[in-house]
Design an enzyme around this catalytic site. Sequence first.
Site, PDB file in Angstrom:
ATOM      1  N   ASP A 109      25.514  32.504  43.631  1.00  0.00           N
ATOM      2  CA  ASP A 109      25.846  32.122  44.996  1.00  0.00           C
ATOM      3  C   ASP A 109      25.774  33.263  45.995  1.00  0.00           C
ATOM      4  O   ASP A 109      26.388  33.209  47.053  1.00  0.00           O
ATOM      5  CB  ASP A 109      27.268  31.543  45.013  1.00  0.00           C
ATOM      6  CG  ASP A 109      28.261  32.429  44.272  1.00  0.00           C
ATOM      7  OD1 ASP A 109      28.050  33.664  44.224  1.00  0.00           O
ATOM      8  OD2 ASP A 109      29.256  31.902  43.731  1.00  0.00           O
ATOM      9  N   GLU A 131      23.812  28.653  36.755  1.00  0.00           N
ATOM     10  CA  GLU A 131      25.203  28.500  37.165  1.00  0.00           C
ATOM     11  C   GLU A 131      25.299  27.563  38.374  1.00  0.00           C
ATOM     12  O   GLU A 131      25.948  27.833  39.376  1.00  0.00           O
ATOM     13  CB  GLU A 131      25.860  29.848  37.470  1.00  0.00           C
ATOM     14  CG  GLU A 131      27.382  29.797  37.404  1.00  0.00           C
ATOM     15  CD  GLU A 131      28.024  31.148  37.671  1.00  0.00           C
ATOM     16  OE1 GLU A 131      28.456  31.775  36.691  1.00  0.00           O
ATOM     17  OE2 GLU A 131      28.105  31.563  38.841  1.00  0.00           O
ATOM     18  N   GLU A 145      30.128  32.075  49.488  1.00  0.00           N
ATOM     19  CA  GLU A 145      29.518  31.638  48.234  1.00  0.00           C
ATOM     20  C   GLU A 145      29.463  30.122  48.077  1.00  0.00           C
ATOM     21  O   GLU A 145      28.459  29.579  47.591  1.00  0.00           O
ATOM     22  CB  GLU A 145      30.281  32.260  47.055  1.00  0.00           C
ATOM     23  CG  GLU A 145      30.063  33.759  46.887  1.00  0.00           C
ATOM     24  CD  GLU A 145      30.957  34.594  47.775  1.00  0.00           C
ATOM     25  OE1 GLU A 145      30.798  35.828  47.780  1.00  0.00           O
ATOM     26  OE2 GLU A 145      31.817  34.012  48.493  1.00  0.00           O
ATOM     27  N   HIS A 220      38.338  41.798  45.189  1.00  0.00           N
ATOM     28  CA  HIS A 220      37.244  42.235  46.069  1.00  0.00           C
ATOM     29  C   HIS A 220      36.670  41.140  46.962  1.00  0.00           C
ATOM     30  O   HIS A 220      35.897  41.439  47.872  1.00  0.00           O
ATOM     31  CB  HIS A 220      36.093  42.783  45.218  1.00  0.00           C
ATOM     32  CG  HIS A 220      35.332  41.705  44.492  1.00  0.00           C
ATOM     33  ND1 HIS A 220      35.803  41.142  43.330  1.00  0.00           N
ATOM     34  CD2 HIS A 220      34.173  41.073  44.778  1.00  0.00           C
ATOM     35  CE1 HIS A 220      34.939  40.220  42.925  1.00  0.00           C
ATOM     36  NE2 HIS A 220      33.948  40.155  43.781  1.00  0.00           N
ATOM     37  N   ARG A 222      35.470  38.494  49.681  1.00  0.00           N
ATOM     38  CA  ARG A 222      35.481  38.634  51.127  1.00  0.00           C
ATOM     39  C   ARG A 222      36.658  37.900  51.760  1.00  0.00           C
ATOM     40  O   ARG A 222      37.260  38.392  52.722  1.00  0.00           O
ATOM     41  CB  ARG A 222      34.145  38.120  51.692  1.00  0.00           C
ATOM     42  CG  ARG A 222      33.922  38.380  53.165  1.00  0.00           C
ATOM     43  CD  ARG A 222      32.549  37.893  53.577  1.00  0.00           C
ATOM     44  NE  ARG A 222      31.494  38.682  52.962  1.00  0.00           N
ATOM     45  CZ  ARG A 222      30.883  39.701  53.562  1.00  0.00           C
ATOM     46  NH1 ARG A 222      31.238  40.058  54.781  1.00  0.00           N
ATOM     47  NH2 ARG A 222      29.921  40.354  52.950  1.00  0.00           N
ATOM     48  N   HIS A 252      36.923  48.890  43.775  1.00  0.00           N
ATOM     49  CA  HIS A 252      35.636  48.257  44.056  1.00  0.00           C
ATOM     50  C   HIS A 252      34.707  49.269  44.720  1.00  0.00           C
ATOM     51  O   HIS A 252      35.181  50.197  45.402  1.00  0.00           O
ATOM     52  CB  HIS A 252      35.841  47.042  44.975  1.00  0.00           C
ATOM     53  CG  HIS A 252      34.644  46.167  45.090  1.00  0.00           C
ATOM     54  ND1 HIS A 252      33.733  46.259  46.121  1.00  0.00           N
ATOM     55  CD2 HIS A 252      34.187  45.184  44.274  1.00  0.00           C
ATOM     56  CE1 HIS A 252      32.786  45.366  45.949  1.00  0.00           C
ATOM     57  NE2 HIS A 252      33.021  44.702  44.834  1.00  0.00           N
TER      58      HIS A 252
END
Length: 403
Positions: A109, A131, A145, A220, A222, A252
């Site tokens: 994604d 996926e 995503e 991590h 967004r 990260h």
Amino acid sequence: MSRPDALTAALHPGLRVVLVVGTRPEANKLAPVALALRAQPGTEAMIWCTGQHARWAPDMLGHFGLAPDLDIATPAGNGELGLLAAALMTRLWAALAASRPHVVVVQGDTASAFAAALAAFYARIPVVHVEAGLRSGDCRSPFPEEAHRRAIAGFATLHCAPTPAARDALLAEAIPARDILLSGNTVIDALRLIRRIAPAGGSLPLAAGRTRPLILVTCHRRENWGAPFLSVCHAARRLAGRGDCDVVFVLHPNPALAEAARAILAGGPRLHLVPPQDYPGFVALLARAALVLTDSGGVQEEAAALGVPLLVLREATERQEGLRSGVARLVGTQEAAILAAAASLLDDPAARAAMAVPSTVYGDGHAGKRIAAAIRARWQPTPAVPDLGQMIPSASLEAGIPA
């Protein structure tokens, strides 16, 4: 090319497949597909790296003995999603137009997967989505995503669903059943491969002989930037302050996130800030953990396979299988909620042990082979009918070999 070789090539033309890799997780989850494709006679599997994770993606491929066949140069500093997606799509479209593979494979994604699927669609090249079918039901979480996944479904020809729930989500969106492969998740293939290839997993940031439970933390995504991320860091510090556990917080590569974490966590007792780990090192940490706190999708899958109890640091997850199997709990990012959920497991070893059961809900380790076989079956080039007069010497024809 000799005439017998020319006849063989005409009868068995090769299948050319491009696998587009942007980020480290994509490299991890597409490596088993690339290896399975390359094991097929007559299949050329090319890996194109977009540079979205310019260092980490090639490093991940290297653990599997793979390397990029082409680097798609993405301008530095394109952190804005719109600029990044536009730059990726433009460069990928040009590369596809020049090379004309039979199939393009994307995973997951990311901006790279979305841009590659759109570019291939524009170039009229079939798209395989690895996926496929994961859905949170909210295009704002995970962002972007969830929107990318839904868009890629509109471009794809073959949808490789990792679980029955993902397959059902695709069917509910009117994707024909014939275009869906229930494959399992390739991350389980990668996990098993890497534990065979590099079982030691490098050095760990803890002294030998330690008896306290290890809590592993990663954060991590967004949608968690800002206040949610800071809340997670404060919860990690307070957990370490209990005195009965060690907390390993994996920083990260994003420098802003790493700096924010250090500001809260550096110097705390029983707190171990570690740099981004290579895959063998991270898997070794994960296997030793008594409890994982994460917002990562891949870690949710890996922890389930290893039987490591996990708290999902998100408001919603598209990986419901882990929740239903009992190996994971959804807790969000509020400090109090994280502390309460973690304490309920740290203070109750029996409850933690009940969650610590390896599960195959995300796959059995053979997804890459299933996907490669499905690609070969669907896009095996049709053998050309050769001009035998051109392929076979005239003297042989005159000797009575039927034309």
